[in-house]
Write an enzyme that holds these catalytic residues in place. Structure first.
Site, mmCIF file in Angstrom:
data_model
loop_
_atom_site.group_PDB
_atom_site.id
_atom_site.type_symbol
_atom_site.label_atom_id
_atom_site.label_comp_id
_atom_site.label_asym_id
_atom_site.label_seq_id
_atom_site.Cartn_x
_atom_site.Cartn_y
_atom_site.Cartn_z
ATOM 1 N N TYR A 159 0.832 -1.199 0.000
ATOM 2 C CA TYR A 159 0.000 0.000 0.000
ATOM 3 C C TYR A 159 0.869 1.252 0.000
ATOM 4 C CZ TYR A 159 -3.749 3.197 1.485
ATOM 5 O OH TYR A 159 -4.656 4.230 1.583
ATOM 6 N N LYS A 163 0.931 3.867 -3.083
ATOM 7 C CA LYS A 163 0.454 5.228 -2.853
ATOM 8 C C LYS A 163 1.572 6.243 -3.068
ATOM 9 C CE LYS A 163 -3.829 4.269 -2.175
ATOM 10 N NZ LYS A 163 -4.845 4.664 -3.193
#
Length: 268
Positions: A159, A163
């Site tokens: 993640y 991101k």
């Protein structure tokens, strides 16, 4: 130079619009006079968002969309054009997590997160950018995360990685699009009360990093921030202004910043 955009009379397509930030943004766009095509992997949730927009006096359509499927995004584009005659705003708002110690995360977990969090934006660019560039106006919204600005989340490494990639992609893309009349907003929220827990896969034993204690906010707050940013032509949206202090510290002396972070982890 900012590129403001008047949402009134426009049309937006939003992925991940069945709940949370996507749904809140749909309602905030609609409150400013923008028609909305709400899409979500769960078609029933997308339908619910469209109903909420219509109940509030706005125009909306909905579609079940899997952002890992190029053809689904083409269908989303085609629906927006057929229903509203135009697409002005594209919000890429899908995010999933794989959590666990880095040595426990299988390649399959990485691949899923990369495909949905990052490659979905690449697919969206292929489908929607030609349309916006041809008309010489419009706005892109990419939902990243505070985890894309500060790399503390070693318990969710795919993640954090994706991101960060979305933030970098957004910065570079904004520079490309601006001279062609298209704006871009990158949304980097801290804690938001959403149902993202449904999208988490867990691997190995739980591990918890020391993280900034940013306040939780509701998705309605983020939706308003996003809509205001589009109208103003603002690039970066954060939900915790104090994040700027840490970003300045890191930019001023990256080595000292990382050594402080490492020491905090060792002392934990």
């Amino acid at each position: 130079m900012t590129i403001p955009f008047d949402l009134n009379g426009g049309a937006a397509v939003i992925t991940g619009a069945g709940s949370g930030i996507g749904r809140a943004s749909a309602l905030s766009f609609a409150a400013r006079g923008c028609a909305v095509v709400a899409s979500d992997l769960d078609g029933a949730r997308a339908d619910e968002t469209a109903e909420l927009v219509r109940a509030a006096g706005g125009e909306a359509a909905s579609l079940a969309v899997d952002v890992s499927n190029h053809e689904d995004l083409e269908a989303l584009r085609d629906l927006g054009i057929s229903r509203f005659g135009r697409i002005d705003v594209v919000m890429n708002n899908v995010g999933v997590l794989a959590m666990g110690p880095p040595e426990s995360l299988p390649i399959e977990a990485w691949q899923r997160v990369v495909d949905l969090n990052l490659m979905s934006v690449a697919r969206s660019n292929l489908v929607f950018l030609p349309l916006l560039l041809d008309q010489g106006r419009g706005h892109i919204v990419n939902t990243a995360s505070a985890s894309g600005l500060l790399a503390y989340g070693f318990d969710r490494l795919p993640y954090v990685s994706t991101k960060h990639a979305v933030v970098g992609l957004s910065e570079a893309l904004a520079l490309y699009l601006a001279p062609q009349g298209v704006g871009l907003t990158c949304v980097c929220p801290s804690g938001v009360i959403t149902n993202i827990l449904e999208q988490i896969s867990f691997h190995g034993d739980a591990t918890t990093p020391r993280a900034p204690q940013h306040p939780l906010v509701g998705p309605d707050v983020v939706g308003e921030l996003v809509a205001d940013a589009v109208v103003a032509g603002q690039f970066l949206v954060v939900t915790a202004p104090e994040i700027h202090d840490e970003l300045r510290e890191r930019a001023n002396d990256p080595e000292a910043y990382m050594q402080r972070m490492i020491k905090e982890q060792l002392d934990a």
